[in-house]
Each structure stands twice: as C-alpha cells, then as structure tokens.
Design an enzyme around this catalytic site. Structure first.
Site, PDB file in Angstrom:
ATOM      1  N   GLU A 159       1.002  -1.147   0.152  1.00  0.00           N
ATOM      2  CA  GLU A 159       0.036   0.180   0.151  1.00  0.00           C
ATOM      3  C   GLU A 159       0.844   1.202  -0.034  1.00  0.00           C
ATOM      4  O   GLU A 159       1.812   1.356   0.842  1.00  0.00           O
ATOM      5  CB  GLU A 159      -0.829  -0.113   1.361  1.00  0.00           C
ATOM      6  CG  GLU A 159      -1.879   0.852   1.224  1.00  0.00           C
ATOM      7  CD  GLU A 159      -2.583   1.018   2.542  1.00  0.00           C
ATOM      8  OE1 GLU A 159      -2.788   0.147   3.329  1.00  0.00           O
ATOM      9  OE2 GLU A 159      -3.424   2.014   2.637  1.00  0.00           O
ATOM     10  N   ARG A 192       4.764 -12.742   9.885  1.00  0.00           N
ATOM     11  CA  ARG A 192       5.529 -11.579   9.548  1.00  0.00           C
ATOM     12  C   ARG A 192       6.798 -11.533  10.152  1.00  0.00           C
ATOM     13  O   ARG A 192       7.027 -12.222  11.417  1.00  0.00           O
ATOM     14  CB  ARG A 192       4.661 -10.502   9.594  1.00  0.00           C
ATOM     15  CG  ARG A 192       4.550 -10.115  11.422  1.00  0.00           C
ATOM     16  CD  ARG A 192       3.290  -9.302  11.509  1.00  0.00           C
ATOM     17  NE  ARG A 192       3.609  -7.701  10.979  1.00  0.00           N
ATOM     18  CZ  ARG A 192       2.999  -7.040   9.825  1.00  0.00           C
ATOM     19  NH1 ARG A 192       1.849  -7.732   9.320  1.00  0.00           N
ATOM     20  NH2 ARG A 192       3.379  -6.064   9.658  1.00  0.00           N
ATOM     21  N   LYS A 224       4.296   0.490   9.823  1.00  0.00           N
ATOM     22  CA  LYS A 224       4.243   1.857   9.001  1.00  0.00           C
ATOM     23  C   LYS A 224       4.107   2.941   9.912  1.00  0.00           C
ATOM     24  O   LYS A 224       4.484   4.183   9.809  1.00  0.00           O
ATOM     25  CB  LYS A 224       3.543   1.792   7.713  1.00  0.00           C
ATOM     26  CG  LYS A 224       4.476   1.052   6.688  1.00  0.00           C
ATOM     27  CD  LYS A 224       3.770   1.376   5.515  1.00  0.00           C
ATOM     28  CE  LYS A 224       2.816   0.230   5.071  1.00  0.00           C
ATOM     29  NZ  LYS A 224       2.389   0.051   3.701  1.00  0.00           N
TER      30      LYS A 224
HETATM   31  P1  ATP Z   1       2.627  -2.073   8.137  1.00  0.00           P
HETATM   32  O1  ATP Z   1       1.641  -3.378   9.394  1.00  0.00           O
HETATM   33  O2  ATP Z   1       4.195  -2.192   8.473  1.00  0.00           O
HETATM   34  O3  ATP Z   1       1.787  -1.056   7.865  1.00  0.00           O
HETATM   35  P2  ATP Z   1       1.457  -3.343   6.006  1.00  0.00           P
HETATM   36  O4  ATP Z   1       0.997  -4.947   6.062  1.00  0.00           O
HETATM   37  O5  ATP Z   1       0.186  -2.531   6.213  1.00  0.00           O
HETATM   38  O6  ATP Z   1       2.633  -2.815   6.984  1.00  0.00           O
HETATM   39  P3  ATP Z   1       1.494  -3.317   3.011  1.00  0.00           P
HETATM   40  O7  ATP Z   1       2.017  -2.269   2.231  1.00  0.00           O
HETATM   41  O8  ATP Z   1       0.175  -3.571   3.132  1.00  0.00           O
HETATM   42  O9  ATP Z   1       2.202  -2.936   4.507  1.00  0.00           O
HETATM   43  O10 ATP Z   1       2.331  -4.722   2.852  1.00  0.00           O
HETATM   44  C1  ATP Z   1       2.777  -4.968   1.474  1.00  0.00           C
HETATM   45  C2  ATP Z   1       3.151  -6.555   1.865  1.00  0.00           C
HETATM   46  O11 ATP Z   1       4.138  -6.718   2.737  1.00  0.00           O
HETATM   47  C3  ATP Z   1       1.880  -7.384   2.185  1.00  0.00           C
HETATM   48  O12 ATP Z   1       1.889  -8.571   1.741  1.00  0.00           O
HETATM   49  C4  ATP Z   1       2.305  -7.769   3.886  1.00  0.00           C
HETATM   50  O13 ATP Z   1       1.729  -8.798   4.249  1.00  0.00           O
HETATM   51  C5  ATP Z   1       3.723  -7.836   3.861  1.00  0.00           C
HETATM   52  N1  ATP Z   1       4.344  -7.288   5.119  1.00  0.00           N
HETATM   53  C6  ATP Z   1       4.251  -6.341   5.811  1.00  0.00           C
HETATM   54  N2  ATP Z   1       4.911  -6.236   6.876  1.00  0.00           N
HETATM   55  C7  ATP Z   1       5.571  -7.339   6.725  1.00  0.00           C
HETATM   56  C8  ATP Z   1       6.437  -8.067   7.660  1.00  0.00           C
HETATM   57  N3  ATP Z   1       6.703  -7.488   8.748  1.00  0.00           N
HETATM   58  N4  ATP Z   1       6.986  -9.368   7.425  1.00  0.00           N
HETATM   59  C9  ATP Z   1       6.664  -9.630   6.434  1.00  0.00           C
HETATM   60  N5  ATP Z   1       5.811  -9.232   5.292  1.00  0.00           N
HETATM   61  C10 ATP Z   1       5.317  -8.109   5.698  1.00  0.00           C
HETATM   62 MG    MG Z   2      -1.450  -3.690   4.724  1.00  0.00          MG
END
Ligand code: ATP
Ligand code: MG
Length: 584
Positions: free
Chosen positions: A53, A278, A288
């Site tokens: 995102e 994760r 984030k």
């Molecule tokens: P955050 O929780 O840090 O805001 P997010 O999941 O909202 O992260 P996205 O941009 O939606 O951020 O993530 C893109 C991809 O990266 C998704 O498939 C998500 O599952 C994966 N991802 C995010 N954080 C992690 C992590 N700590 N370990 C592994 N994969 C991750």
């Molecule tokens: Mg997300």
C-alpha cells in the site's frame, strides 16, 4: 574474520524469544508450490505478486515478503507482479509509490512491465459489485458506521441483521448507482456483502465492500467517490491478474473465507491465499504507522535515517541488497510468530562485506604521534593490500611520515594486564608500516589530557615485519597527519533500548524506549588519502573498526561523512558459540 554459520544447526531460542537463523531454513510455501506443480494445478504456472500500500516507505519486513514473492516466482520459472494496493485515497501518495519501486529494484528484483495498481481495476471491481447486487448477494445499508459495529456482535454473540438487509435488487441497484454518482454524503450508506450475521467468523458478518469517500485519489483523481475495501479489492485484483499463490501475512488468515467467498460467488479465477508469519526484528519497530510517527515527530531525520529499519535507511546505512536477501533466506518462512535477533541481520552483512569491502585506515578519535628518529619532511609510500580475502582487489600506496595519528583508545599510560597495544616503553606494529616504541607522553599542562606521544621507529621493520624474528603483540592502524583527510563519522546503535519495544505496558508508549545514544557524531576523524574520491554510498572496512559507507546525503569531497554500517564485533557469532556449547 571467522563468522560463518555452521550449516544444518538446529533452531534454538535464546532469551527474549529471539530465534536463530538456519542455513537451510524451512519454507512451507515452497512445499505447497512444489505440490501444486506436481499436480499440474494452474497448468503448473507460478504467478505471485507483491502488493504494497503506497502509504509509507518499505521496511525490512516488506523485504521478507518481496524476497518470498519474487524469489519463489524466479525459482519456479514464474512471474511476480508489483501491485500497488491503492484503494485508500486518504493516506496514499505518489512519493511513496516511487520510493517503493526504487527499493524493490535495489533489492535486485524486476517486475518488468507488470507494474499494476488496484485503482486500474476500479471499473471492473465496480462491475463485480453490481453483479453481486443483481444476484441478491450484496445490499446497500443505511446504518451509520457506529450502528454497523454495534449490529456486528462479538466473538461470543452473533450479530443482528441490518434492517436494510432485505431491500429488493432493484432498490439496491438504484441506490448503488446513485451512491456512485455522488448523491449521498460520506458515512451515510455503504454496500455490504450479504453473507451471515451469525457466522463465528466476524469477517463474514456482512462485511462492507464499498464506502463513500469524497477524496481525490492520487491516480484516478475525482472520478470515483466510492472506494472498495481491502478485502473486496485484494482477492479480485489477484484474480484479475491470474495470480496463482497469493502470499500474505498471518493476520489475514481469518479473512481467507471472505477472500474465497467473493471469488466463488463471482465464479472467477481463484488464486490460493497462503499466510505466513511476519518478520519481527529485535530493537526496532516495524509498523508503518509507528515509523511515520518517528519521522513526523523528528525522532529520526527521515524515512531514510540510517537507524530506521526501512530499506532506504538500511541502504543509506551501508547495507547491501545481497546481505538483506541472504538474511531473508536464512530466517525461513513459518506459520508461527517469532522475533529475529537483529544481530543475525548484521551477521549476514559482515559475511558479505568481509568478502568485498576494501580495507582502509581511518582514525576516529585521533591522538598525535611523532616519530622522533624519522627524518623531518620525508615521506615514504608503503604498500597495503586492499582485501586479504580477495587478492584480486590488489594493493594501494599509503603515505608514511614523521607525524601520524593513532586512535586514542590504542594508548594507555598505565596499561592493565593483557594490554597489547601502545604504552610507555612498549613496542607495537603499525599496520603495513613499522615497529614503533613509545618513549614519551606529552600532556596538556592544565587538563592533564594526553595530547601527543613520542616514539622511535625501527627502519628494519618496513612492511610491519622484523627480520630478527622479534615479535610484537599489538598492531595498530594509523594515518599520516599531513596526508590524512578530515572526516565526520556517524556511529549508530539500536534505535530502541528494549529488545521488543512494541511490547509496552498499558499507558506507556513505544517511544519511551527510544535509545538516546542511537547516534554519535565524531567530527574530527582522520581518514587515509585514498578516500578522497570515494563515491557516495561506497563501502569500506576501516581496519579494526568496522564497515563504513560514504553517506549518500550529507557527504561531499571536501566534507566527507561516513556512516558506520556495523562494527566488526559480531554478537551473533558469540550467541552461536554459546549455543554450540549448550548443545554439547
Ligand atoms: P505495516 O503493518 O507495516 O503497515 P502493511 O502490511 O500494512 O505493513 P503493506 O504495504 O500492506 O503494509 O504490505 C505489503 C506486503 O508486505 C503485504 O503482503 C504484507 O503482508 C507484507 N508485509 C508487511 N509487513 C511485513 C512483515 N513485517 N513481514 C513480512 N511481510 C510483511
Ligand atoms: Mg496492509
């Protein structure tokens, strides 16, 4: 440097629930893919996607997902798309999308021409929603967001049907069309899937699939005033792109029935969602939202502050893409949450840089040293190997003269036991140069601070070796005072003092654990003249000190700034040694 991880070691836990990495780590997703290929599912195709995102910069957790998605596709001759999940117009910006592309490329992955945006599918997604309405599987609901929440029930109580649940298909179609054309206010109506308000899975209790948001989208402008929810958009975007394996993090496990429901009801191509744990890393935060808070409140200088766990921060700090990929491979892919010791990431970096970083000399806290029996005005060019691990990297010349700088730490006026470095009357080796003996110590009359050492040198020890076989125990790095360059060096430590800063007591904040000494700036360092034209971002090892890189933002040829990427001391190797002992 000996810091190899013995292969095939059993996974063990140290205190703080921090797990170790393995050379051949488990990856259950690989097993699933291999089974699918054997059974010719999707005609043996492997097509994944990385779906960020664009609402922040990528972090090391995302790197795990990137390596997994792009890595598995490459491994099985498949494809991986880069898809921006840009369904929320409020928090998203193009700046973030640009930084994400830069980071994925830097990590070494290529999405070719498959740069997609969920927003490209808005029309198609809308048509899918209309189809659900026509089939009586979605309805317009006029409950307020609070009422929807109240009607939803809890984990132990079923929800209540919305009074608008049984609207006719015609009425729903008419209302949905009017919602789309902007007739209603934000929050006044939503489109919901008609599933089951008594489902034990809360995600299945008539979830919202479209909401009104009168916001300008960074790509579609003001074309839309309704936006699909993540759950609706994500699986259908996967389907449109004919993704075979939709890999996501564990928190989406409970959303999988809904993911499947939309695809089944619409009878479209059905990717398989697979969830993995994760990445959590000790001494840092990974959300984030929290990272944005650190940036906005000025606790760090920006998303690319070298202390940040962001890809851009790690890059600026001096990490290599190879070391990050190696790390992501070693931590493996599992279904249970754990926290990885940040020392493992640093260990992977040292292993990589040990092979390729040129060795140079830099003195961080200089102490003047005069060689009394070295002729004034004389300069000798000495040969120095660039990397003992790689003879192919050749040698360079370094100037030696009467006045040098050594590290303040390398001298003790009253040395403790086992002190092998310089002290009054002691003889040590200057790397690549000569043996020297300390004959006098000059102090500041007022403060008593040591300001200069006087030494003699043995001209017969050129190159740092004595023909008579006499041995010295200490070997020091140094620079020639007149030839050295002034530099600033930034030393970094963990951003947080607590291994798991997100694990905070009620009423406390993760920022209470920010490490006040995470950055130390040394402004009177001296480095050898060969670094004069070192390029921003280039890496080296300062002998005996660690790996450094030229700061890509603040350094200039006349005002060099180095970041210490990682010290030489390897806490990971220590942890492992301790474990080998325990295992025995
Ligand atoms: P955050 O929780 O840090 O805001 P997010 O999941 O909202 O992260 P996205 O941009 O939606 O951020 O993530 C893109 C991809 O990266 C998704 O498939 C998500 O599952 C994966 N991802 C995010 N954080 C992690 C992590 N700590 N370990 C592994 N994969 C991750
Ligand atoms: Mg997300």
């Amino acid at each position: 440097m000996k810091d190899k991880v013995p292969a095939g070691k059993k996974e063990k836990e140290t205190k703080n629930k921090v797990t170790t990495g393995l050379k051949t780590p488990p990856n259950f997703i690989r097993d699933i893919i291999e089974k699918d290929i054997r059974e010719n599912k999707n005609q043996g195709r492997v097509h994944t996607r990385f779906p960020p995102e664009p609402n922040g910069y990528l972090h090391i957790g995302h790197a795990k997902s990137i390596c997994l998605n792009f890595g598995l596709a490459a491994e099985y001759g498949g494809l991986c798309n880069l898809r921006f999940d840009d369904t929320n117009p409020i928090k998203e910006e193009m700046e973030y999308a640009e930084s994400i592309k830069e980071d994925v490329s830097w990590l070494g992955f290529d999405w070719a021409d498959r740069e997609y945006y969920a927003s490209d599918y808005f029309e198609q997604l809308y048509q899918y929603a209309v189809q659900l309405v026509k089939e009586g599987k979605a309805y317009v609901c006029d409950l307020s967001p609070e009422e929807i929440r109240a009607y939803r029930g809890t984990l132990i109580e079923p929800g209540k049907n919305s009074p608008y649940r049984d609207r006719s298909v015609e009425e729903n179609l008419d209302l949905f069309e009017r919602i789309k054309s902007g007739e209603f206010e934000e929050g006044s109506r939503v489109l919901r899937a008609k599933i089951d308000m008594a489902s034990p899975n809360l995600n299945m209790r008539d979830p919202v699939i479209y909401r009104i948001l009168k916001a300008t989208h960074h790509r579609t402008g003001d074309k839309w005033c309704i936006y699909p929810t993540y759950d609706f958009a994500h699986g259908l975007s996967d389907s449109i792109e004919r993704i075979t394996h939709s890999i996501c993090t564990l928190e989406f496990e409970g959303h999988r029935p809904l993911y499947d429901w939309f695809l089944d009801q619409l009878n479209v191509f059905h990717p398989q969602q697979i969830e993995f744990a994760r990445l959590n890393l000790s001494y840092t935060v990974m959300s984030k939202r929290k990272l944005l808070e650190l940036v906005e409140e000025g606790h760090v200088t920006g998303w690319d502050d070298p202390r940040m766990p962001t890809i851009s921060g790690l890059r600026r700090r001096g990490f290599t893409p190879e070391s990050i990929r190696d790390f992501c491979e070693r931590i493996g892919v599992a279904k249970s949450e754990s926290t990885i010791d940040i020392a493992l990431l640093e260990h992977c970096l040292r292993e990589d840089l040990n092979q390729r970083a040129p060795r140079v000399m830099g003195v961080l806290r200089p102490l003047r040293l005069v060689i009394d029996n070295y002729p004034e005005g004389k300069v000798e060019e000495l040969d120095a190997v660039n990397n003992p691990e790689d003879p192919g990297m050749g040698t360079r010349k370094i100037p030696f003269s009467r006045v040098l700088y050594i590290e303040q730490d390398d001298f003790r006026e009253t040395p403790p036991k086992k002190w092998f470095r310089l002290a009054p009357g002691r003889e040590v080796r200057l790397i690549h140069a000569f043996y020297i003996t300390c004959v006098d110590v000059v102090k500041d009359e007022k403060t008593g601070e040591i300001v200069e050492l006087h030494c003699t040198y043995d001209p017969e020890t050129r190159g740092g070796w004595s023909k008579d076989g006499r041995k010295v125990k200490g070997t020091l790095h140094w620079v020639s005072a007149a030839h050295s360059l002034k530099a600033e060096v930034r030393l970094y430590d963990h951003l947080f003092t607590k291994a798991e800063p997100e694990d905070v007591e009620e009423g406390s904040d993760f920022k209470a654990y920010l490490n006040p000494s995470s950055l130390e700036r040394l402004t009177s360092c001296r480095v050898e003249p060969s670094l004069k034209n070192a390029k921003p971002g280039s890496r080296c090892q300062f002998l005996r000190q660690g790996y450094f890189c030229v700061d890509s933002v603040d350094s200039s040829p006349n005002a060099l700034v180095f970041n210490r990427t990682v010290p030489l001391r390897d806490t990971w190797a220590r942890i492992e040694k301790a474990q080998i002992k325990i295992e025995k």
